[in-house]
Design a protein around this motif. Structure first.
Motif, PDB file in Angstrom:
ATOM      1  N   ILE A  68       0.797  -1.104   0.191  1.00  0.00           N
ATOM      2  CA  ILE A  68       0.048   0.002   0.048  1.00  0.00           C
ATOM      3  C   ILE A  68       0.744   1.167  -0.058  1.00  0.00           C
ATOM      4  O   ILE A  68       1.922   1.204   0.874  1.00  0.00           O
ATOM      5  CB  ILE A  68      -1.032  -0.015   1.300  1.00  0.00           C
ATOM      6  N   PRO A  69       0.749   2.163  -0.807  1.00  0.00           N
ATOM      7  CA  PRO A  69       1.736   3.240  -1.022  1.00  0.00           C
ATOM      8  C   PRO A  69       1.625   3.953   0.302  1.00  0.00           C
ATOM      9  O   PRO A  69       0.872   4.747   0.532  1.00  0.00           O
ATOM     10  CB  PRO A  69       1.117   3.988  -2.026  1.00  0.00           C
ATOM     11  N   PRO A  70       2.776   4.134   1.133  1.00  0.00           N
ATOM     12  CA  PRO A  70       2.844   4.813   2.419  1.00  0.00           C
ATOM     13  C   PRO A  70       2.460   6.055   2.357  1.00  0.00           C
ATOM     14  O   PRO A  70       1.769   6.510   3.226  1.00  0.00           O
ATOM     15  CB  PRO A  70       4.107   4.234   3.032  1.00  0.00           C
ATOM     16  N   ILE A  71       2.929   6.685   1.474  1.00  0.00           N
ATOM     17  CA  ILE A  71       3.123   8.283   1.179  1.00  0.00           C
ATOM     18  C   ILE A  71       1.636   8.718   0.934  1.00  0.00           C
ATOM     19  O   ILE A  71       1.097   9.607   1.766  1.00  0.00           O
ATOM     20  CB  ILE A  71       4.116   8.861   0.405  1.00  0.00           C
ATOM     21  N   THR A  72       1.005   7.954   0.096  1.00  0.00           N
ATOM     22  CA  THR A  72      -0.192   8.330  -0.530  1.00  0.00           C
ATOM     23  C   THR A  72      -1.335   8.173   0.949  1.00  0.00           C
ATOM     24  O   THR A  72      -1.893   9.191   1.051  1.00  0.00           O
ATOM     25  CB  THR A  72      -0.926   7.665  -1.434  1.00  0.00           C
ATOM     26  N   LEU A  73      -1.173   7.193   1.418  1.00  0.00           N
ATOM     27  CA  LEU A  73      -1.812   6.634   2.830  1.00  0.00           C
ATOM     28  C   LEU A  73      -1.715   7.780   3.765  1.00  0.00           C
ATOM     29  O   LEU A  73      -2.642   8.294   4.337  1.00  0.00           O
ATOM     30  CB  LEU A  73      -1.614   5.394   3.154  1.00  0.00           C
ATOM     31  N   SER A  74      -0.499   8.240   4.076  1.00  0.00           N
ATOM     32  CA  SER A  74      -0.194   9.301   4.942  1.00  0.00           C
ATOM     33  C   SER A  74      -0.764  10.546   4.611  1.00  0.00           C
ATOM     34  O   SER A  74      -1.167  11.152   5.648  1.00  0.00           O
ATOM     35  CB  SER A  74       1.498   9.336   5.284  1.00  0.00           C
ATOM     36  N   MET A  75      -0.716  10.745   3.385  1.00  0.00           N
ATOM     37  CA  MET A  75      -1.342  12.275   3.143  1.00  0.00           C
ATOM     38  C   MET A  75      -2.769  12.113   3.280  1.00  0.00           C
ATOM     39  O   MET A  75      -3.350  13.164   3.657  1.00  0.00           O
ATOM     40  CB  MET A  75      -0.812  12.551   1.622  1.00  0.00           C
ATOM     41  N   ARG A  76      -3.280  11.153   2.950  1.00  0.00           N
ATOM     42  CA  ARG A  76      -5.042  11.141   3.130  1.00  0.00           C
ATOM     43  C   ARG A  76      -5.319  11.237   4.533  1.00  0.00           C
ATOM     44  O   ARG A  76      -6.089  12.031   4.930  1.00  0.00           O
ATOM     45  CB  ARG A  76      -5.410   9.594   2.724  1.00  0.00           C
ATOM     46  N   VAL A  77      -4.528  10.293   5.504  1.00  0.00           N
ATOM     47  CA  VAL A  77      -4.788  10.462   6.820  1.00  0.00           C
ATOM     48  C   VAL A  77      -4.455  11.881   7.381  1.00  0.00           C
ATOM     49  O   VAL A  77      -5.378  12.595   8.201  1.00  0.00           O
ATOM     50  CB  VAL A  77      -3.867   9.240   7.647  1.00  0.00           C
ATOM     51  N   SER A  78      -3.490  12.634   6.964  1.00  0.00           N
ATOM     52  CA  SER A  78      -3.059  13.745   7.406  1.00  0.00           C
ATOM     53  C   SER A  78      -4.042  14.873   7.010  1.00  0.00           C
ATOM     54  O   SER A  78      -4.569  15.831   7.749  1.00  0.00           O
ATOM     55  CB  SER A  78      -1.679  14.296   6.716  1.00  0.00           C
ATOM     56  N   THR A  79      -4.524  14.926   5.668  1.00  0.00           N
ATOM     57  CA  THR A  79      -5.315  15.635   5.196  1.00  0.00           C
ATOM     58  C   THR A  79      -6.837  15.553   5.920  1.00  0.00           C
ATOM     59  O   THR A  79      -7.595  16.581   6.472  1.00  0.00           O
ATOM     60  CB  THR A  79      -5.833  15.483   3.763  1.00  0.00           C
ATOM     61  N   ARG A  80      -7.173  14.036   6.308  1.00  0.00           N
ATOM     62  CA  ARG A  80      -8.435  14.142   7.220  1.00  0.00           C
ATOM     63  C   ARG A  80      -8.269  14.641   8.409  1.00  0.00           C
ATOM     64  O   ARG A  80      -9.164  15.406   9.045  1.00  0.00           O
ATOM     65  CB  ARG A  80      -8.551  12.635   7.200  1.00  0.00           C
ATOM     66  N   ASP A  87     -13.669   9.449   8.406  1.00  0.00           N
ATOM     67  CA  ASP A  87     -13.446   8.415   7.484  1.00  0.00           C
ATOM     68  C   ASP A  87     -12.628   7.567   8.295  1.00  0.00           C
ATOM     69  O   ASP A  87     -12.416   7.440   9.293  1.00  0.00           O
ATOM     70  CB  ASP A  87     -12.878   8.864   6.048  1.00  0.00           C
ATOM     71  N   SER A  88     -12.398   6.217   7.401  1.00  0.00           N
ATOM     72  CA  SER A  88     -11.563   5.302   8.231  1.00  0.00           C
ATOM     73  C   SER A  88     -10.357   4.819   7.650  1.00  0.00           C
ATOM     74  O   SER A  88     -10.010   5.031   6.124  1.00  0.00           O
ATOM     75  CB  SER A  88     -12.432   3.854   8.055  1.00  0.00           C
ATOM     76  N   ILE A  89      -9.521   4.321   8.244  1.00  0.00           N
ATOM     77  CA  ILE A  89      -8.242   4.082   7.680  1.00  0.00           C
ATOM     78  C   ILE A  89      -8.362   2.833   6.670  1.00  0.00           C
ATOM     79  O   ILE A  89      -7.542   2.896   5.582  1.00  0.00           O
ATOM     80  CB  ILE A  89      -7.130   3.643   8.810  1.00  0.00           C
ATOM     81  N   CYS A  90      -9.341   1.930   6.791  1.00  0.00           N
ATOM     82  CA  CYS A  90      -9.648   0.964   5.673  1.00  0.00           C
ATOM     83  C   CYS A  90      -9.868   1.786   4.432  1.00  0.00           C
ATOM     84  O   CYS A  90      -9.381   1.286   3.231  1.00  0.00           O
ATOM     85  CB  CYS A  90     -10.977   0.302   6.062  1.00  0.00           C
ATOM     86  N   ASN A  91     -10.754   2.665   4.264  1.00  0.00           N
ATOM     87  CA  ASN A  91     -10.870   3.453   3.326  1.00  0.00           C
ATOM     88  C   ASN A  91      -9.630   4.155   2.574  1.00  0.00           C
ATOM     89  O   ASN A  91      -9.424   4.200   1.433  1.00  0.00           O
ATOM     90  CB  ASN A  91     -12.305   4.492   3.277  1.00  0.00           C
ATOM     91  N   ASP A  92      -9.069   4.730   3.624  1.00  0.00           N
ATOM     92  CA  ASP A  92      -7.782   5.250   2.987  1.00  0.00           C
ATOM     93  C   ASP A  92      -6.743   4.356   2.361  1.00  0.00           C
ATOM     94  O   ASP A  92      -6.199   4.552   1.295  1.00  0.00           O
ATOM     95  CB  ASP A  92      -7.002   6.095   4.125  1.00  0.00           C
ATOM     96  N   CYS A  93      -6.706   3.349   2.802  1.00  0.00           N
ATOM     97  CA  CYS A  93      -6.038   1.900   2.429  1.00  0.00           C
ATOM     98  C   CYS A  93      -6.444   1.495   1.073  1.00  0.00           C
ATOM     99  O   CYS A  93      -5.740   1.394   0.065  1.00  0.00           O
ATOM    100  CB  CYS A  93      -6.049   0.712   3.374  1.00  0.00           C
ATOM    101  N   VAL A  94      -7.607   1.384   0.814  1.00  0.00           N
ATOM    102  CA  VAL A  94      -8.263   1.160  -0.291  1.00  0.00           C
ATOM    103  C   VAL A  94      -7.986   2.007  -1.491  1.00  0.00           C
ATOM    104  O   VAL A  94      -7.527   1.805  -2.520  1.00  0.00           O
ATOM    105  CB  VAL A  94     -10.004   0.851  -0.245  1.00  0.00           C
ATOM    106  N   TYR A  95      -8.470   3.310  -1.023  1.00  0.00           N
ATOM    107  CA  TYR A  95      -8.230   4.524  -2.020  1.00  0.00           C
ATOM    108  C   TYR A  95      -6.570   4.758  -2.300  1.00  0.00           C
ATOM    109  O   TYR A  95      -6.459   4.851  -3.553  1.00  0.00           O
ATOM    110  CB  TYR A  95      -8.629   5.850  -1.409  1.00  0.00           C
ATOM    111  N   SER A  96      -5.826   4.283  -1.563  1.00  0.00           N
ATOM    112  CA  SER A  96      -4.336   4.625  -1.744  1.00  0.00           C
ATOM    113  C   SER A  96      -3.905   3.479  -2.781  1.00  0.00           C
ATOM    114  O   SER A  96      -2.972   3.811  -3.525  1.00  0.00           O
ATOM    115  CB  SER A  96      -3.422   4.732  -0.489  1.00  0.00           C
TER     116      SER A  96
END
Length: 126
Positions: A68-80, A87-96
């Protein structure tokens, strides 16, 4: 002894359009140029978005390091977290993982939407 007189001007009322949801969906495109840029030159688009978010310009180049792209995931979580989006970390993982460019576009749209959400009302009589 001299006394000072302080006169306060009326202050404008500030209304912010904050929400706990993403302002756009993952596949929504409000700017064709940015959507095309993210598809045709994704690394550049991700790096520019990371820089505008306040992170290191080259940070997204590390995304090739995991399943799972770690930076994309981190940026989604950071933005949230920055904007209070629920939203959920699960959705962030799927979208990333499945929607990398669309995820970066959504992050960029959110930054733009939250950067200029203020409306000023002048409370002076006309």
């Amino acid at each position: 002894m001299a006394s000072k007189m302080v006169i306060q001007q009326p202050k404008p009322l500030v209304v912010s359009a904050a929400s706990d949801q993403w302002s756009t969906s993952i596949c929504e495109c409000d700017n064709v140029n940015e959507c095309c840029f993210s598809v045709w030159c994704f690394p550049c688009f991700a790096c520019i978005t990371a820089r505008d978010h306040g992170e290191c310009l080259c940070l997204p180049l590390l995304d090739s390091c995991g399943c799972i792209p770690p930076i994309t995931l981190s940026m989604r979580v950071s933005t949230r977290r920055r904007y209070g989006i629920t939203d959920s970390i699960c959705n962030d993982c799927v979208y990333s993982y499945f929607c990398g460019p669309c995820s970066w576009c959504q992050i960029r749209r959110e930054m733009k939407a939250r950067l200029h959400p203020i409306t000023l009302f002048n409370n002076r009589p006309t």
